[in-house]
Design an enzyme around this catalytic site. Sequence first.
Site, PDB file in Angstrom:
ATOM      1  N   ASP A   1     -30.654 143.641   8.199  1.00  0.00           N
ATOM      2  CA  ASP A   1     -31.046 145.035   8.420  1.00  0.00           C
ATOM      3  C   ASP A   1     -29.801 145.904   8.629  1.00  0.00           C
ATOM      4  O   ASP A   1     -29.711 147.026   8.134  1.00  0.00           O
ATOM      5  CB  ASP A   1     -31.956 145.120   9.657  1.00  0.00           C
ATOM      6  CG  ASP A   1     -33.072 144.098   9.597  1.00  0.00           C
ATOM      7  OD1 ASP A   1     -33.953 144.239   8.752  1.00  0.00           O
ATOM      8  OD2 ASP A   1     -33.030 143.128  10.386  1.00  0.00           O
TER       9      ASP A   1
ATOM     10  N   HIS B   1     -36.773 142.397  14.242  1.00  0.00           N
ATOM     11  CA  HIS B   1     -36.628 142.336  12.780  1.00  0.00           C
ATOM     12  C   HIS B   1     -38.030 142.485  12.183  1.00  0.00           C
ATOM     13  O   HIS B   1     -38.677 141.514  11.773  1.00  0.00           O
ATOM     14  CB  HIS B   1     -35.989 141.010  12.351  1.00  0.00           C
ATOM     15  CG  HIS B   1     -35.970 140.811  10.864  1.00  0.00           C
ATOM     16  ND1 HIS B   1     -35.298 141.642  10.004  1.00  0.00           N
ATOM     17  CD2 HIS B   1     -36.571 139.881  10.076  1.00  0.00           C
ATOM     18  CE1 HIS B   1     -35.487 141.234   8.761  1.00  0.00           C
ATOM     19  NE2 HIS B   1     -36.264 140.170   8.774  1.00  0.00           N
TER      20      HIS B   1
END
Length: 330
Positions: free
Chosen positions: A160, A188
Site C-alpha cells: 500500500d 491492510h
Amino acid sequence: MTRTPVNVTVTGAAGQIGYALLFRIASGHLLGADVPVNLRLLEIPQGLKAAEGVAMELDDCAFPLLRGITITDSAATAFDGANVGLLVGARPRTAGMERGDLLQANGGIFGPQGKAINDHAADDIKVLVVGNPANTNALIAQRNAPDVPAERFTAMTRLDHNRAVAQLAKKAGVTVDDVKKVTIWGNHSATQYPDLFQAEIAGKSGFEATGSDQAWVENDFIPTVAKRGAAIIEVRGASSAASAANAAIDHVHTWVNGTPAGDWTSMGIVSDGSYGVPEGLISSFPVTTKDGKFEIVQGLELSDFSRARIDASVAELAEERDAVQQLGLI
Ligand code: NAD
Ligand code: LMR
C-alpha cells in the site's frame, strides 16, 4: 569472510507470490548481496510437488548465495532455526470479496504456524505476514507465540505504501525517489488511511505538491490506493503477485538494513498505544528502522480528517480481533 547462512522460511512457496519472491531472496535482494541464505519452503501436501519444481528452477539459477533448500509440509521442520519467516501461504480473495472475508478460511493457518515459530525458530526470528487478512493473521500468529517478543511479528502494508508513493509521484509530476514520509495507517483493507499530509515531495508538503486539492485526496488518491488490490484482481484476473513479492522484499530489507535519512516507511506492527491505537492490535504506523529494530515516528500532528480516518480503520481491526477471539483463534 564466510558468513553463516540466514535461514529464510517461506510459506505458500508454490503459490504466485512465492514464485515471484523466492528467486529474489536467493539472489540477495532480501538481506543483502553478501548474505548467504538457506530457503525453507513450507507447503500443504498438495503443493509439495509444485514446490519441488520451483526448487529445481532455483537450482538451475546457480545463485552463489543460495546454500540449501528444504521442502516440507511440516511447520516444525520449516521453522526450525528460522531467522526470517515470510508467511505468505493462504487463500487469496476473488472478485467481489473483501480481504476480511478470508478470516474464516485463512485464520486457522496462522495459529499453528505461530506455535511452530514459538517452539522452533531462532531467537532473532523476524516474521512478516503477507497472507490476508494480513494484520489479523499476524495477530493470530503473534498470540500463539508467547515466548517470542511481540515486535517480531509484522504485517505487510508496504505494498500500500509503495502504491501511494507511485500515485503521488504521478500526480506531482516527479520521480518516486522525490516522494518521502508517506504513511499507511491502520489495516491492510479498504479502510486503510494513506496519509499524504505528512509527506514531503520535492521540498513541498504532499498536499501542496499535489495541487492542494482535498477533493482529489478524498475521492481519488485514498480510494485508488485502498482499493488497488481489488482493481488488480478485476483487471489481471488474479490477485497482485509480483508487486506483493516486491513489497515483502522491501519490508524485510528495510527492517534489517534501515530506513534512509529523511524518510520513513509503513509497517503493520503491534501497537504500543501510540496515536491512540489500542495496545496489542497489529496496525500500520509510520516507522523508522535501524540495526534490525523499528520505532514508531512520534509527534506527528493529525488533523480531524486524519484522526477520523485512522479511527475508522483501527475500529475495523478491533472488530477483526474480536471475531478471531470468538472463533477461538487467539
Ligand atoms: P496462491 O493461491 O497463488 O498461493 C498460496 C499458496 O499457499 C498455495 O500454493 C497453497 O498451497 C499454499 N498454502 C495454503 N495453505 C497453506 C498452509 N497452511 N501452509 C503452507 N502453505 C499453504 O496465493 P498468492 O497469490 O500467492 O497469495 C497468497 C496470500 O497473500 C493471499 O492470502 C493473498 O490475499 C495475500 N496477499 C497479501 C498482500 C498484502 O499486501 N498483504 C498482497 C498480495 C496478496
Ligand atoms: C493486494 O492488496 O493486492 C492484496 O492484498 C490482494 C487483495 O486481495 O487485495
